[in-house]
Design a protein around this motif. Structure first.
Motif, PDB file in Angstrom:
ATOM      1  N   THR A 168      10.714  -9.221   0.687  1.00 31.91           N
ATOM      2  CA  THR A 168      10.430  -7.801   0.514  1.00 31.91           C
ATOM      3  C   THR A 168       9.093  -7.427   1.139  1.00 31.91           C
ATOM      4  O   THR A 168       8.961  -6.397   1.807  1.00 31.91           O
ATOM      5  CB  THR A 168      10.415  -7.438  -0.984  1.00 31.91           C
ATOM      6  N   PHE A 169       8.099  -8.296   0.949  1.00 28.59           N
ATOM      7  CA  PHE A 169       6.780  -8.033   1.518  1.00 28.59           C
ATOM      8  C   PHE A 169       6.834  -8.055   3.043  1.00 28.59           C
ATOM      9  O   PHE A 169       6.218  -7.201   3.699  1.00 28.59           O
ATOM     10  CB  PHE A 169       5.771  -9.069   1.019  1.00 28.59           C
ATOM     11  N   LEU A 170       7.561  -8.999   3.623  1.00 36.97           N
ATOM     12  CA  LEU A 170       7.632  -9.105   5.081  1.00 36.97           C
ATOM     13  C   LEU A 170       8.325  -7.897   5.694  1.00 36.97           C
ATOM     14  O   LEU A 170       7.904  -7.396   6.740  1.00 36.97           O
ATOM     15  CB  LEU A 170       8.360 -10.397   5.477  1.00 36.97           C
ATOM     16  N   SER A 171       9.387  -7.425   5.062  1.00 30.96           N
ATOM     17  CA  SER A 171      10.068  -6.239   5.586  1.00 30.96           C
ATOM     18  C   SER A 171       9.181  -5.005   5.451  1.00 30.96           C
ATOM     19  O   SER A 171       9.167  -4.134   6.330  1.00 30.96           O
ATOM     20  CB  SER A 171      11.397  -6.031   4.859  1.00 30.96           C
ATOM     21  N   TYR A 172       8.417  -4.934   4.341  1.00 31.96           N
ATOM     22  CA  TYR A 172       7.455  -3.841   4.197  1.00 31.96           C
ATOM     23  C   TYR A 172       6.396  -3.922   5.291  1.00 31.96           C
ATOM     24  O   TYR A 172       6.026  -2.905   5.901  1.00 31.96           O
ATOM     25  CB  TYR A 172       6.789  -3.899   2.826  1.00 31.96           C
ATOM     26  N   ALA A 173       5.899  -5.135   5.555  1.00 34.30           N
ATOM     27  CA  ALA A 173       4.875  -5.315   6.576  1.00 34.30           C
ATOM     28  C   ALA A 173       5.381  -4.877   7.946  1.00 34.30           C
ATOM     29  O   ALA A 173       4.658  -4.235   8.716  1.00 34.30           O
ATOM     30  CB  ALA A 173       4.423  -6.778   6.615  1.00 34.30           C
ATOM     31  N   SER A 228      10.808   9.295   8.449  1.00 32.86           N
ATOM     32  CA  SER A 228      10.877   9.445   6.996  1.00 32.86           C
ATOM     33  C   SER A 228      12.000   8.624   6.379  1.00 32.86           C
ATOM     34  O   SER A 228      12.015   8.408   5.161  1.00 32.86           O
ATOM     35  CB  SER A 228      11.046  10.919   6.613  1.00 32.86           C
ATOM     36  N   LEU A 229      12.930   8.143   7.208  1.00 30.97           N
ATOM     37  CA  LEU A 229      14.025   7.307   6.709  1.00 30.97           C
ATOM     38  C   LEU A 229      13.644   5.830   6.653  1.00 30.97           C
ATOM     39  O   LEU A 229      14.423   5.012   6.160  1.00 30.97           O
ATOM     40  CB  LEU A 229      15.267   7.480   7.592  1.00 30.97           C
ATOM     41  N   PHE A 230      12.473   5.466   7.150  1.00 35.74           N
ATOM     42  CA  PHE A 230      12.049   4.063   7.106  1.00 35.74           C
ATOM     43  C   PHE A 230      12.058   3.491   5.686  1.00 35.74           C
ATOM     44  O   PHE A 230      12.533   2.373   5.482  1.00 35.74           O
ATOM     45  CB  PHE A 230      10.653   3.923   7.730  1.00 35.74           C
ATOM     46  N   PRO A 231      11.517   4.209   4.681  1.00 36.01           N
ATOM     47  CA  PRO A 231      11.561   3.647   3.322  1.00 36.01           C
ATOM     48  C   PRO A 231      12.993   3.381   2.847  1.00 36.01           C
ATOM     49  O   PRO A 231      13.246   2.363   2.184  1.00 36.01           O
ATOM     50  CB  PRO A 231      10.888   4.734   2.474  1.00 36.01           C
ATOM     51  N   PHE A 232      13.920   4.275   3.181  1.00 30.65           N
ATOM     52  CA  PHE A 232      15.314   4.111   2.757  1.00 30.65           C
ATOM     53  C   PHE A 232      15.955   2.899   3.406  1.00 30.65           C
ATOM     54  O   PHE A 232      16.535   2.037   2.733  1.00 30.65           O
ATOM     55  CB  PHE A 232      16.112   5.371   3.092  1.00 30.65           C
ATOM     56  N   THR A 233      15.865   2.798   4.742  1.00 36.79           N
ATOM     57  CA  THR A 233      16.516   1.686   5.440  1.00 36.79           C
ATOM     58  C   THR A 233      15.831   0.353   5.122  1.00 36.79           C
ATOM     59  O   THR A 233      16.489  -0.684   5.045  1.00 36.79           O
ATOM     60  CB  THR A 233      16.518   1.927   6.961  1.00 36.79           C
ATOM     61  N   ARG A 259      14.344  -0.391   2.220  1.00 36.68           N
ATOM     62  CA  ARG A 259      14.749  -0.754   0.858  1.00 36.68           C
ATOM     63  C   ARG A 259      16.181  -1.288   0.843  1.00 36.68           C
ATOM     64  O   ARG A 259      16.470  -2.284   0.160  1.00 36.68           O
ATOM     65  CB  ARG A 259      14.643   0.468  -0.059  1.00 36.68           C
ATOM     66  N   TRP A 260      17.086  -0.634   1.582  1.00 36.20           N
ATOM     67  CA  TRP A 260      18.475  -1.094   1.614  1.00 36.20           C
ATOM     68  C   TRP A 260      18.560  -2.507   2.184  1.00 36.20           C
ATOM     69  O   TRP A 260      19.297  -3.352   1.689  1.00 36.20           O
ATOM     70  CB  TRP A 260      19.329  -0.131   2.441  1.00 36.20           C
ATOM     71  N   MET A 261      17.786  -2.765   3.224  1.00 34.96           N
ATOM     72  CA  MET A 261      17.773  -4.087   3.834  1.00 34.96           C
ATOM     73  C   MET A 261      17.280  -5.135   2.836  1.00 34.96           C
ATOM     74  O   MET A 261      17.796  -6.259   2.791  1.00 34.96           O
ATOM     75  CB  MET A 261      16.892  -4.053   5.085  1.00 34.96           C
ATOM     76  N   ASN A 262      16.304  -4.767   2.020  1.00 33.46           N
ATOM     77  CA  ASN A 262      15.760  -5.697   1.038  1.00 33.46           C
ATOM     78  C   ASN A 262      16.751  -5.974  -0.090  1.00 33.46           C
ATOM     79  O   ASN A 262      17.017  -7.127  -0.444  1.00 33.46           O
ATOM     80  CB  ASN A 262      14.460  -5.147   0.448  1.00 33.46           C
ATOM     81  N   THR A 263      17.288  -4.902  -0.671  1.00 31.67           N
ATOM     82  CA  THR A 263      18.186  -5.069  -1.813  1.00 31.67           C
ATOM     83  C   THR A 263      19.490  -5.744  -1.437  1.00 31.67           C
ATOM     84  O   THR A 263      20.126  -6.389  -2.272  1.00 31.67           O
ATOM     85  CB  THR A 263      18.495  -3.694  -2.447  1.00 31.67           C
ATOM     86  N   ALA A 264      19.899  -5.621  -0.178  1.00 25.68           N
ATOM     87  CA  ALA A 264      21.139  -6.247   0.270  1.00 25.68           C
ATOM     88  C   ALA A 264      20.932  -7.691   0.715  1.00 25.68           C
ATOM     89  O   ALA A 264      21.894  -8.361   1.102  1.00 25.68           O
ATOM     90  CB  ALA A 264      21.751  -5.440   1.412  1.00 25.68           C
ATOM     91  N   GLY A 265      19.681  -8.149   0.692  1.00 26.67           N
ATOM     92  CA  GLY A 265      19.430  -9.528   1.083  1.00 26.67           C
ATOM     93  C   GLY A 265      19.629  -9.796   2.555  1.00 26.67           C
ATOM     94  O   GLY A 265      20.210 -10.827   2.937  1.00 26.67           O
ATOM     95  N   VAL A 280      21.673  -1.027  10.495  1.00 23.62           N
ATOM     96  CA  VAL A 280      21.262   0.359  10.258  1.00 23.62           C
ATOM     97  C   VAL A 280      19.750   0.496  10.397  1.00 23.62           C
ATOM     98  O   VAL A 280      19.246   1.511  10.907  1.00 23.62           O
ATOM     99  CB  VAL A 280      21.730   0.833   8.867  1.00 23.62           C
ATOM    100  N   TYR A 281      19.009  -0.525   9.981  1.00 19.67           N
ATOM    101  CA  TYR A 281      17.558  -0.510  10.165  1.00 19.67           C
ATOM    102  C   TYR A 281      17.221  -0.437  11.649  1.00 19.67           C
ATOM    103  O   TYR A 281      16.346   0.323  12.069  1.00 19.67           O
ATOM    104  CB  TYR A 281      16.949  -1.755   9.532  1.00 19.67           C
ATOM    105  N   GLY A 282      17.942  -1.227  12.448  1.00 17.84           N
ATOM    106  CA  GLY A 282      17.737  -1.172  13.889  1.00 17.84           C
ATOM    107  C   GLY A 282      18.116   0.177  14.465  1.00 17.84           C
ATOM    108  O   GLY A 282      17.454   0.684  15.389  1.00 17.84           O
ATOM    109  N   LEU A 283      19.181   0.780  13.934  1.00 14.80           N
ATOM    110  CA  LEU A 283      19.585   2.110  14.380  1.00 14.80           C
ATOM    111  C   LEU A 283      18.502   3.133  14.065  1.00 14.80           C
ATOM    112  O   LEU A 283      18.217   4.023  14.875  1.00 14.80           O
ATOM    113  CB  LEU A 283      20.900   2.511  13.711  1.00 14.80           C
ATOM    114  N   ASN A 284      17.882   2.991  12.899  1.00 14.04           N
ATOM    115  CA  ASN A 284      16.769   3.865  12.526  1.00 14.04           C
ATOM    116  C   ASN A 284      15.617   3.730  13.523  1.00 14.04           C
ATOM    117  O   ASN A 284      15.029   4.727  13.969  1.00 14.04           O
ATOM    118  CB  ASN A 284      16.305   3.508  11.119  1.00 14.04           C
TER     119      ASN A 284
END
Length: 211
Positions: A42-47, A86-91, A93-99, A107-111
């Motif tokens: 989670t920290f690495l994806s936030y970073a 502004s969608l960065f927090p959403f994508t 978080r989804w990437m984190n919670t989905a493992g 979708v993160y890459g699409l963002n």
């Protein structure tokens, strides 16, 4: 139109985006190193997302510093960019919670891709507003980073369908490329508009093109 309000508003939005992302960092459930390590993905994806926001903030600052006055088209192009950012927090978080599952990483890459395209639209709009051979166009030059990034995002999205971690590594590589400072842009920002020739000098009619 004055660009100060545009820059202030954009800075505020980017600050809120970072704040929302950091709130997704949870305190470890137990006071142990193992519990802390469990929060590492989670920290690495936030970073990574923080680095991207920093990159956009830095380049957005450079664009507005070198640009002259703005237009209504610039305002809309700027809002278009802020929407995808502004969608960065959403994508994230989804990437984190989905493992780091396939679809969330894609979708993160699409963002990232859509944000890059929006930045290109903003850059192009500002250059057209300023006119050919202005400071902004000269400072950016061929902009190989801007041209290569969308292709790398698409590559990462494709690889994420095979191995999501590899796709994420491609996204990280693009961020690393942008962290390398562009000395030409830095020089123009440092010395200001005085480095750019008068746009009207390149116009056979003796007038700058601001459309």
């Amino acid at each position: 139109m004055n660009k100060n309000r545009l820059e202030t508003f954009s800075d505020g939005v980017l600050a809120i985006i970072i704040t929302i992302m950091v709130l997704e960092l949870h305190v470890p459930a137990e006071p142990t190193w193992r519990a802390l390590l469990e929060e590492l993905p989670t920290f690495l994806s936030y970073a990574l997302s923080f680095v991207y926001v920093r990159i956009y903030w830095n380049n957005h600052h450079h664009l507005l510093h070198l640009a002259g006055q703005i237009s209504g088209g610039v305002l809309w192009a700027n809002l278009h960019l802020l929407f995808w950012l502004s969608l960065f927090p959403f994508t994230t978080r989804w990437m984190n919670t989905a493992g780091l599952a396939e679809v969330p990483v894609l979708v993160y890459g699409l963002n990232l891709l859509l944000a890059a395209m929006a930045f290109y639209v903003l850059k192009t709009t500002l250059i057209r507003r300023q006119g050919r051979h202005g400071a902004l166009e000269l400072a950016l030059g061929r902009d190989w980073k801007g041209r290569a990034s969308p292709l790398l995002y698409i590559l990462g999205m494709g690889l994420s369908l095979v191995t999501p971690v590899v796709g994420l590594l491609v996204y990280s590589a693009v961020a690393a490329i942008w962290l390398i400072p562009d000395r030409r842009v830095e020089r123009f920002v440092t010395h200001g508009m005085e480095q750019a020739p008068d746009p009207s000098a390149a116009d056979p009619d003796g007038q700058a093109r601001n459309s």
